[in-house]
Motif scaffolding. Structure first.
Motif, PDB file in Angstrom:
ATOM      1  N   SER A  46     -75.182  83.689 -10.325  1.00 11.21           N
ATOM      2  CA  SER A  46     -76.562  84.122 -10.567  1.00 11.21           C
ATOM      3  C   SER A  46     -77.439  83.865  -9.347  1.00 11.21           C
ATOM      4  O   SER A  46     -77.101  83.064  -8.470  1.00 11.21           O
ATOM      5  N   SER A  49     -78.286  80.412  -7.121  1.00 13.68           N
ATOM      6  CA  SER A  49     -77.272  79.441  -7.557  1.00 13.68           C
ATOM      7  C   SER A  49     -76.633  78.711  -6.382  1.00 13.68           C
ATOM      8  O   SER A  49     -75.804  77.831  -6.595  1.00 13.68           O
ATOM      9  N   THR A 192     -74.829  90.225  -9.056  1.00 11.45           N
ATOM     10  CA  THR A 192     -74.714  91.253 -10.102  1.00 11.45           C
ATOM     11  C   THR A 192     -73.484  92.117  -9.882  1.00 11.45           C
ATOM     12  O   THR A 192     -73.599  93.260  -9.448  1.00 11.45           O
ATOM     13  N   ARG A 220     -75.537  77.862 -18.652  1.00 17.85           N
ATOM     14  CA  ARG A 220     -76.133  78.829 -19.591  1.00 17.85           C
ATOM     15  C   ARG A 220     -77.362  79.481 -18.962  1.00 17.85           C
ATOM     16  O   ARG A 220     -78.230  78.804 -18.451  1.00 17.85           O
ATOM     17  N   GLU A 221     -77.390  80.813 -19.020  1.00 15.25           N
ATOM     18  CA  GLU A 221     -78.557  81.538 -18.517  1.00 15.25           C
ATOM     19  C   GLU A 221     -79.672  81.498 -19.561  1.00 15.25           C
ATOM     20  O   GLU A 221     -79.434  81.781 -20.737  1.00 15.25           O
ATOM     21  N   TRP A 223     -83.472  83.082 -20.298  1.00 12.98           N
ATOM     22  CA  TRP A 223     -84.451  84.084 -19.888  1.00 12.98           C
ATOM     23  C   TRP A 223     -85.719  83.957 -20.705  1.00 12.98           C
ATOM     24  O   TRP A 223     -85.678  83.614 -21.884  1.00 12.98           O
ATOM     25  N   LEU A 366     -81.090  93.119 -13.372  1.00 15.10           N
ATOM     26  CA  LEU A 366     -80.698  91.727 -13.135  1.00 15.10           C
ATOM     27  C   LEU A 366     -81.226  91.213 -11.797  1.00 15.10           C
ATOM     28  O   LEU A 366     -81.669  90.066 -11.692  1.00 15.10           O
ATOM     29  N   GLY A 370     -83.864  88.267 -11.425  1.00 18.76           N
ATOM     30  CA  GLY A 370     -83.457  87.100 -10.643  1.00 18.76           C
ATOM     31  C   GLY A 370     -84.419  86.684  -9.548  1.00 18.76           C
ATOM     32  O   GLY A 370     -84.237  85.641  -8.917  1.00 18.76           O
ATOM     33  N   PRO A 378     -86.756  78.960 -16.055  1.00 16.28           N
ATOM     34  CA  PRO A 378     -86.023  80.156 -16.502  1.00 16.28           C
ATOM     35  C   PRO A 378     -86.557  81.413 -15.808  1.00 16.28           C
ATOM     36  O   PRO A 378     -87.724  81.482 -15.435  1.00 16.28           O
ATOM     37  N   SER A 379     -85.681  82.400 -15.637  1.00 19.01           N
ATOM     38  CA  SER A 379     -86.129  83.701 -15.131  1.00 19.01           C
ATOM     39  C   SER A 379     -87.038  84.351 -16.165  1.00 19.01           C
ATOM     40  O   SER A 379     -86.803  84.232 -17.365  1.00 19.01           O
ATOM     41  N   ARG A 418     -72.017  91.774 -20.926  1.00 18.94           N
ATOM     42  CA  ARG A 418     -72.084  91.425 -19.498  1.00 18.94           C
ATOM     43  C   ARG A 418     -71.755  92.646 -18.624  1.00 18.94           C
ATOM     44  O   ARG A 418     -71.169  92.539 -17.544  1.00 18.94           O
TER      45      ARG A 418
END
Length: 743
Positions: A46, A49, A192, A220-221, A223, A366, A370, A378-379, A418
């Motif tokens: 991501s 990262s 991505t 864990r993402e 959002w 994405l 990002g 969080p995004s 995904r």
């Protein structure tokens, strides 16, 4: 492997100085792959990262242990801004070890380039276009520059997977490695990637190595996501309806838009106040219009101006000012932007991103999402979907809010599967073949036709091009004097070809409009196409200007600042929407599922659309009767399969169907009149789809569908072939037509 212990001492010191408590998963996994194998490596993780450090910590360690005798690392990035951003980070990292970092692009100092040519070493950062220029203009220097090249790092590789620019980049890599006699490992970086295995094959093409894709737990993402819908004039979708239950996730906006001509822009104005935000649009025209409107809101509310603008047609000074402002953590300015701020430039503590209407791709969504959430938060993205009220007598297809449905589909595809768009393989890139042929001749000088073919046709991206096709191209170029034959029978660049190759615009393979520089006094504002006559107004840099003089020879437009609001025009923008997105849009309309990120207006507008969908019979019938002989067809196909279907219906089925007046709203639906029943439509189209036919039949007899930059120099028969066999998704279209007859 204990990756940290394996790092060079200066890398370990850098980590200590930076206050890191531990390496991230991506850094451990990438370290294992780079230290433990001799393969190419695709690092997907991501945004923010630590991918850059994950690649460069082990690469620099290996360079420190065994210093190369030339440039050791070639870093290729799609944007100059990304190179400038990474330049500072890499310099700080390499300074202690004495590893030089050099930028090579149009805005980089000439002195740095001269120093590198005199003493090749360290890391060279470059764009694909500057690498093309280097191959042509510094051909003799390539062996000394890259003779001991160990690594090629390709940043934001996903942006190079679906067009000519990506194939150009890999052609250049193969040509450079052959010329320099080096065999570097390739390291791809992206946040991505939808099909890592397909991207890994793309990365490895022509390298003779396999690609390792490190696996690790990325955590864990989380959002913060919202999506609201606005009609451009009152009433809104929820007015006069019962209360709509909301199930917010994390923090969702609750304020309403101020009363204004454009409630969607008013909503953005309210929710950027006191925050640093990015406002993404899908075109430069829309970017200009939104920025103008937001600045007018500032003026009407007696607030200081707090909106900047950033897109590819603005001058470097305007773009860089916006980038610097975004990097300032204390700034509360917001920037209206296109895809130019989509890629991995570090723009500091960005609190929120807005997206006006749906982007074309999951990848774009994405990347834009990002941009936020880079410092542990969080995004956060807020979609703002806008549309006009349908006309009182509008046809049924106009009753569907296509952007809203597309936005939901993009989000759901990623959450559920995904899914991200895979590389576009199997094309016939004749425009690029022309470009690489001319580039090879310009850099290497005289060659026999066999020698030229052995250098160009053996490049991986031309694996589908036959020798006969290449002969047709070379004969055409000889006839046009783009290449010419010497007394010895060799080939060189011809006089006409020299005018093309010697222009700096030759280095790029992406389409460019003829542009005019826009100036106000000594200041360059940016560029436009199609300048208006003197006395008219233009929109650029988020403001309106009065044209006072147009110099067509120098392509300059001189203007002064005025007040007002007008649309901008920079040239057409094409969308490339995947079939999976259209199929998921059908799913959004067909299911009764609620989505927790939808706001009040959007919930009501979606319900209206679902009611229309059910009542029209679209659920079971792709073909819907609109009255009389008028029909609408909803094929749920992506851009290239939709295009194939249009042609299939007109050319293969038109007479049998009695088809007339076919109009498309690509890639959502097409409307037409016909003289047969619905059952006959399915039978006729299925019969034709089941037959074997030459894809070239879907190109009209005198049509030359030129799309790419150098198609005008390619023989017409090759352009037609490239379009029919490389652009149109005939297999996808054919399968959909056959499926209709089974249901």
């Amino acid at each position: 492997m204990n990756v940290f212990i394996r790092y060079a001492p200066f890398i370990q010191d850098y980590i200590y100085r930076s206050g890191w408590q531990a390496l991230r998963g991506v850094q451990n996994a990438a370290g294992d792959a780079i230290f433990g194998t001799d393969d190419n490596v695709l690092i997907t993780a991501s945004t923010a990262s630590g991918k850059t450090e994950a690649a460069f910590f082990p690469i620099l360690t290996l360079m420190d242990e065994d210093p190369p005798h030339s440039v050791g690392v070639l870093y290729i990035a799609p944007l100059k801004a990304l190179i400038n951003d990474q330049f500072g980070r890499l310099n700080e990292l390499c300074e202690e070890a004495g590893i030089p970092v050099t930028r090579w692009h149009g805005d980089a100092p000439q002195s740095q380039k001269r120093n590198l040519l005199r003493k090749p070493a360290g890391i060279l950062q470059i764009t694909p276009e500057s690498l093309e220029s280097l191959m042509i203009n510094k051909h003799m220097e390539i062996p000394s520059l890259f003779g001991d090249l160990r690594f090629i790092v390709i940043d934001e590789i996903h942006s190079l997977l679906r067009g000519d620019r990506g194939m150009q980049t890999f052609c250049l890599i193969e040509r450079m490695c052959r010329l320099a006699g080096c065999n570097p490992r390739r390291i791809g970086l992206s946040a991505t990637i939808g099909s890592p295995e397909a991207a890994g094959r793309f990365l490895a093409a022509g390298s003779g190595r396999r690609t390792v894709i490190p696996r690790f737990d990325g955590g864990r993402e989380v959002w913060r996501l919202s999506m609201e819908h606005f009609y451009n004039t009152a009433p809104q979708a929820d007015e006069g309806k019962l209360a709509v239950p909301e199930t917010p996730i994390l923090e969702l906006p609750t304020d309403t838009a101020p009363k204004a001509a454009d409630p969607g822009v008013g909503y953005i104005f309210e929710h950027t106040r006191g925050k640093k935000c990015l406002i993404f649009t899908n075109s430069r025209e829309e970017c200009e219009a939104v920025c103008q409107s937001l600045r007018q809101y500032c003026e009407a509310n007696h607030e200081p101006e707090r909106f900047l603008i950033h897109h590819g047609n603005l001058s470097a000074s305007y773009r860089e000012s916006a980038e610097e402002e975004m990097k300032d953590d204390d700034s509360l300015m917001s920037v209206c932007a296109t895809a130019t701020l989509e890629l991995g430039i570090d723009i500091g503590r960005l609190e929120r991103a807005f997206q006006i209407d749906a982007p074309f791709t999951v990848s774009g969504f994405l990347q834009r999402m990002g941009r936020t959430g880079r410092r542990g938060d969080p995004s956060e993205m807020w979609f703002v979907m806008r549309e006009n009220h349908p006309e009182p007598r509008a046809m049924m297809p106009d009753m569907i809010p296509w952007y809203l449905i597309q936005g939901i589909a993009l989000v759901q595809l990623y959450i559920e599967e995904r899914f991200v768009e895979p590389p576009r393989m199997g094309r016939l890139p004749y425009s690029l073949l022309y470009h690489q042929t001319m580039s090879t001749l310009a850099s290497c000088g005289e060659m026999t036709p066999q020698e030229l073919a052995s250098r160009v046709l053996t490049l991986s991206c031309f694996h589908r091009v036959s020798q006969e096709d290449y002969r047709i191209l070379l004969r055409h170029l000889l006839a046009m004097d783009h290449i010419s034959r010497t007394e010895n029978g060799g080939l060189i660049v011809g006089l006409t070809g020299e005018r093309i190759v010697n222009n700096y615009k030759f280095y790029a393979v992406f389409q460019e409009n003829v542009e005019y520089s826009v100036r106000s006094g000594p200041e360059e504002l940016g560029t436009i196409v199609k300048p208006p006559p003197v006395g008219d107004k233009i929109a650029i840099a988020g403001r309106v200007w009065l044209v006072e003089e147009v110099d067509h020879k120098k392509r300059d437009v001189y203007c002064t600042l005025v007040k007002g609001n007008i649309p901008a025009y920079f040239g057409d923008v094409a969308g490339d929407i995947h079939t999976r997105i259209l199929e998921r849009m059908y799913g959004v309309l067909n299911e009764q599922k609620s989505y927790p990120y939808l706001m009040r207006h959007a919930v009501c507008r979606l319900q209206d659309a679902r009611d229309t969908f059910q009542k029209s019979g679209m659920q079971d019938h792709p073909l819907v009767h609109l009255g009389g002989n008028m029909w609408a067809l909803f094929p749920w196909l992506g851009s290239y399969a939709f295009l194939a279907l249009e042609r299939f219906l007109k050319i293969r089925c038109g007479k049998q169907l009695g088809l007339k007046g076919l109009n498309s709203s690509r890639p959502y639906y097409m409307q037409f009149t016909m003289k047969v029943s619905e059952e006959e439509f399915y039978r006729i189209t299925a019969n034709e789809a089941a037959k074997e036919f030459d894809p070239l039949e879907l190109v009209h007899p005198k049509e030359v569908p030129a799309f790419e930059k150098y198609d005008e120099y390619v023989p017409e028969e090759l352009i037609r072939k490239g379009f029919a066999l490389g652009v149109l998704d005939i297999d996808g279209m054919r399968q959909r037509v056959l499926d209709w007859s089974k249901n």
